[in-house]
Design a protein around this motif. Sequence first.
Motif, PDB file in Angstrom:
ATOM      1  N   THR A  55       0.829  -1.209   0.000  1.00  0.00           N
ATOM      2  CA  THR A  55       0.000   0.000   0.000  1.00  0.00           C
ATOM      3  C   THR A  55       0.860   1.256   0.000  1.00  0.00           C
ATOM      4  OG1 THR A  55      -0.173   0.022   2.405  1.00  0.00           O
ATOM      5  CG2 THR A  55      -1.926  -1.132   1.209  1.00  0.00           C
ATOM      6  N   PHE A  56       0.241   2.331  -0.489  1.00  0.00           N
ATOM      7  CA  PHE A  56       0.868   3.648  -0.540  1.00  0.00           C
ATOM      8  C   PHE A  56      -0.175   4.676  -0.121  1.00  0.00           C
ATOM      9  CE2 PHE A  56       2.430   1.055  -4.090  1.00  0.00           C
ATOM     10  CZ  PHE A  56       3.773   0.962  -3.754  1.00  0.00           C
ATOM     11  N   THR A  57       0.252   5.717   0.582  1.00  0.00           N
ATOM     12  CA  THR A  57      -0.644   6.813   0.954  1.00  0.00           C
ATOM     13  C   THR A  57      -0.041   8.111   0.441  1.00  0.00           C
ATOM     14  OG1 THR A  57      -1.383   5.620   2.920  1.00  0.00           O
ATOM     15  CG2 THR A  57      -1.787   7.990   2.871  1.00  0.00           C
ATOM     16  N   SER A  58      -0.852   8.889  -0.216  1.00  0.00           N
ATOM     17  CA  SER A  58      -0.400  10.142  -0.826  1.00  0.00           C
ATOM     18  C   SER A  58      -0.391  11.273   0.191  1.00  0.00           C
ATOM     19  CB  SER A  58      -1.347  10.526  -1.965  1.00  0.00           C
ATOM     20  OG  SER A  58      -2.548  11.087  -1.437  1.00  0.00           O
ATOM     21  N   PRO A  59       0.205  12.399  -0.197  1.00  0.00           N
ATOM     22  CA  PRO A  59      -0.018  13.632   0.561  1.00  0.00           C
ATOM     23  C   PRO A  59      -1.497  14.029   0.401  1.00  0.00           C
ATOM     24  CG  PRO A  59       1.660  13.936  -1.169  1.00  0.00           C
ATOM     25  CD  PRO A  59       1.091  12.569  -1.320  1.00  0.00           C
ATOM     26  N   SER A  60      -1.901  15.162   0.944  1.00  0.00           N
ATOM     27  CA  SER A  60      -3.300  15.584   0.836  1.00  0.00           C
ATOM     28  C   SER A  60      -3.425  16.885   0.043  1.00  0.00           C
ATOM     29  CB  SER A  60      -3.928  15.736   2.213  1.00  0.00           C
ATOM     30  OG  SER A  60      -3.256  16.725   2.946  1.00  0.00           O
ATOM     31  N   HIS A  61      -4.668  17.155  -0.374  1.00  0.00           N
ATOM     32  CA  HIS A  61      -4.978  18.364  -1.146  1.00  0.00           C
ATOM     33  C   HIS A  61      -6.364  18.845  -0.746  1.00  0.00           C
ATOM     34  CE1 HIS A  61      -5.041  21.091  -4.617  1.00  0.00           C
ATOM     35  NE2 HIS A  61      -6.312  20.742  -4.727  1.00  0.00           N
ATOM     36  N   GLY A  62      -6.451  20.122  -0.384  1.00  0.00           N
ATOM     37  CA  GLY A  62      -7.737  20.696  -0.022  1.00  0.00           C
ATOM     38  C   GLY A  62      -8.419  21.354  -1.205  1.00  0.00           C
ATOM     39  N   LEU A  63      -9.752  21.241  -1.234  1.00  0.00           N
ATOM     40  CA  LEU A  63     -10.553  21.874  -2.283  1.00  0.00           C
ATOM     41  C   LEU A  63     -11.478  22.911  -1.672  1.00  0.00           C
ATOM     42  CD1 LEU A  63     -11.731  18.978  -4.633  1.00  0.00           C
ATOM     43  CD2 LEU A  63     -10.141  20.795  -5.148  1.00  0.00           C
ATOM     44  N   ASP A  64     -11.602  24.041  -2.349  1.00  0.00           N
ATOM     45  CA  ASP A  64     -12.580  25.035  -1.923  1.00  0.00           C
ATOM     46  C   ASP A  64     -13.562  25.287  -3.067  1.00  0.00           C
ATOM     47  OD1 ASP A  64     -11.375  26.888  -3.715  1.00  0.00           O
ATOM     48  OD2 ASP A  64     -10.128  27.728  -2.134  1.00  0.00           O
ATOM     49  N   ALA A  65     -14.596  26.064  -2.794  1.00  0.00           N
ATOM     50  CA  ALA A  65     -15.649  26.308  -3.776  1.00  0.00           C
ATOM     51  C   ALA A  65     -15.098  26.947  -5.048  1.00  0.00           C
ATOM     52  CB  ALA A  65     -16.740  27.174  -3.164  1.00  0.00           C
ATOM     53  N   GLU A  66     -14.154  27.866  -4.910  1.00  0.00           N
ATOM     54  CA  GLU A  66     -13.619  28.542  -6.098  1.00  0.00           C
ATOM     55  C   GLU A  66     -12.866  27.561  -7.004  1.00  0.00           C
ATOM     56  OE1 GLU A  66     -13.077  30.737  -9.153  1.00  0.00           O
ATOM     57  OE2 GLU A  66     -14.467  31.265  -7.542  1.00  0.00           O
ATOM     58  N   GLN A  67     -12.091  26.658  -6.432  1.00  0.00           N
ATOM     59  CA  GLN A  67     -11.393  25.650  -7.250  1.00  0.00           C
ATOM     60  C   GLN A  67     -12.408  24.773  -7.992  1.00  0.00           C
ATOM     61  OE1 GLN A  67      -8.488  23.243  -5.117  1.00  0.00           O
ATOM     62  NE2 GLN A  67      -8.084  24.976  -3.767  1.00  0.00           N
ATOM     63  N   ILE A  68     -13.457  24.373  -7.294  1.00  0.00           N
ATOM     64  CA  ILE A  68     -14.489  23.524  -7.890  1.00  0.00           C
ATOM     65  C   ILE A  68     -15.146  24.245  -9.069  1.00  0.00           C
ATOM     66  CG2 ILE A  68     -16.796  22.534  -7.459  1.00  0.00           C
ATOM     67  CD1 ILE A  68     -15.710  21.801  -4.623  1.00  0.00           C
ATOM     68  N   LYS A  69     -15.505  25.507  -8.879  1.00  0.00           N
ATOM     69  CA  LYS A  69     -16.165  26.282  -9.936  1.00  0.00           C
ATOM     70  C   LYS A  69     -15.219  26.562 -11.106  1.00  0.00           C
ATOM     71  CE  LYS A  69     -19.299  28.558  -6.722  1.00  0.00           C
ATOM     72  NZ  LYS A  69     -19.677  29.849  -6.118  1.00  0.00           N
ATOM     73  N   ARG A  70     -13.946  26.846 -10.802  1.00  0.00           N
ATOM     74  CA  ARG A  70     -12.968  27.131 -11.869  1.00  0.00           C
ATOM     75  C   ARG A  70     -12.791  25.912 -12.771  1.00  0.00           C
ATOM     76  NH1 ARG A  70      -7.612  27.923  -9.409  1.00  0.00           N
ATOM     77  NH2 ARG A  70      -9.055  28.674  -7.928  1.00  0.00           N
ATOM     78  N   PHE A  71     -12.626  24.733 -12.166  1.00  0.00           N
ATOM     79  CA  PHE A  71     -12.496  23.507 -12.956  1.00  0.00           C
ATOM     80  C   PHE A  71     -13.765  23.290 -13.781  1.00  0.00           C
ATOM     81  CE2 PHE A  71     -12.894  19.080 -13.949  1.00  0.00           C
ATOM     82  CZ  PHE A  71     -11.606  18.673 -14.273  1.00  0.00           C
ATOM     83  N   ALA A  72     -14.919  23.456 -13.145  1.00  0.00           N
ATOM     84  CA  ALA A  72     -16.196  23.210 -13.826  1.00  0.00           C
ATOM     85  C   ALA A  72     -16.412  24.173 -14.993  1.00  0.00           C
ATOM     86  CB  ALA A  72     -17.346  23.317 -12.835  1.00  0.00           C
ATOM     87  N   ARG A  73     -16.071  25.433 -14.810  1.00  0.00           N
ATOM     88  CA  ARG A  73     -16.242  26.404 -15.905  1.00  0.00           C
ATOM     89  C   ARG A  73     -15.478  25.961 -17.144  1.00  0.00           C
ATOM     90  NH1 ARG A  73     -16.193  30.295 -11.716  1.00  0.00           N
ATOM     91  NH2 ARG A  73     -13.939  30.557 -11.867  1.00  0.00           N
ATOM     92  N   GLU A  74     -14.304  25.396 -16.940  1.00  0.00           N
ATOM     93  CA  GLU A  74     -13.484  25.009 -18.080  1.00  0.00           C
ATOM     94  C   GLU A  74     -13.806  23.623 -18.619  1.00  0.00           C
ATOM     95  OE1 GLU A  74      -8.853  25.083 -19.555  1.00  0.00           O
ATOM     96  OE2 GLU A  74      -9.352  25.853 -17.579  1.00  0.00           O
ATOM     97  N   PHE A  75     -14.116  22.664 -17.748  1.00  0.00           N
ATOM     98  CA  PHE A  75     -14.195  21.276 -18.195  1.00  0.00           C
ATOM     99  C   PHE A  75     -15.532  20.576 -17.991  1.00  0.00           C
ATOM    100  CE2 PHE A  75      -9.686  22.037 -17.128  1.00  0.00           C
ATOM    101  CZ  PHE A  75      -9.137  21.836 -18.382  1.00  0.00           C
ATOM    102  N   ASP A  76     -16.386  21.036 -17.095  1.00  0.00           N
ATOM    103  CA  ASP A  76     -17.643  20.335 -16.802  1.00  0.00           C
ATOM    104  C   ASP A  76     -18.685  21.351 -16.342  1.00  0.00           C
ATOM    105  OD1 ASP A  76     -19.618  18.506 -16.184  1.00  0.00           O
ATOM    106  OD2 ASP A  76     -18.403  17.338 -14.769  1.00  0.00           O
ATOM    107  N   PRO A  77     -19.112  22.250 -17.244  1.00  0.00           N
ATOM    108  CA  PRO A  77     -19.956  23.381 -16.853  1.00  0.00           C
ATOM    109  C   PRO A  77     -21.428  23.016 -16.611  1.00  0.00           C
ATOM    110  CG  PRO A  77     -19.516  23.471 -19.203  1.00  0.00           C
ATOM    111  CD  PRO A  77     -18.725  22.309 -18.662  1.00  0.00           C
ATOM    112  N   GLN A  78     -21.653  22.232 -15.572  1.00  0.00           N
ATOM    113  CA  GLN A  78     -23.015  21.883 -15.189  1.00  0.00           C
ATOM    114  C   GLN A  78     -23.388  22.681 -13.938  1.00  0.00           C
ATOM    115  OE1 GLN A  78     -24.180  17.661 -15.922  1.00  0.00           O
ATOM    116  NE2 GLN A  78     -21.955  17.323 -15.737  1.00  0.00           N
ATOM    117  N   PRO A  79     -24.673  23.026 -13.800  1.00  0.00           N
ATOM    118  CA  PRO A  79     -25.094  23.916 -12.707  1.00  0.00           C
ATOM    119  C   PRO A  79     -24.709  23.444 -11.302  1.00  0.00           C
ATOM    120  CG  PRO A  79     -26.873  23.630 -14.298  1.00  0.00           C
ATOM    121  CD  PRO A  79     -25.778  22.688 -14.695  1.00  0.00           C
ATOM    122  N   PHE A  80     -24.732  22.146 -11.044  1.00  0.00           N
ATOM    123  CA  PHE A  80     -24.421  21.641  -9.687  1.00  0.00           C
ATOM    124  C   PHE A  80     -22.931  21.721  -9.359  1.00  0.00           C
ATOM    125  CE2 PHE A  80     -25.744  18.234 -12.580  1.00  0.00           C
ATOM    126  CZ  PHE A  80     -24.542  17.595 -12.821  1.00  0.00           C
TER     127      PHE A  80
END
Length: 161
Positions: free
Chosen positions: A19-44
Amino acid sequence: MANQTRDSLFLDDLHVGQTFTSPSHGLDAEQIKRFAREFDPQPFHLDEAAAARSLFAGLAASGWHTAAVTMRLLVSGGAPIAGGLIGAGGEIAWPKPTRPGDELHVVSEVMEIIPSRSKPDRGIVVLRSETRNQRGEVVQVLTSKLVVPRRPSTSAPDSGR
């Protein structure tokens, strides 16, 4: 980044159950919306009010965003495979949504090792990776087939005797 020859693992270094365990990464609302605007622009993925009325009952990251973060975490030490993570196929599932405020990490397990019969310098490793949030909830399961090189021969060339 790890030294590719000293710290990375070759096919010969791996074993089923490892087994292997990675470091961690935090997500906030702005990151979620930025990715979605470019790659998956669905309302939710873009709007809290629309997301509240959706199946997700709140803003949720695109599954592809979760997959991209997973890849980053695997490359950043979560799967120290020599030669990089070269995919040969896989399956993905998102059992729970990734939310703003989630702190993701990946826990991976070697499920199978298949040495190549036709290319003795490599093989296939089946790796099951669970992306988990800070509560330990699994938000993504990725089972991937990776092309992994064998350790290069370290024998010295013939000295011409």
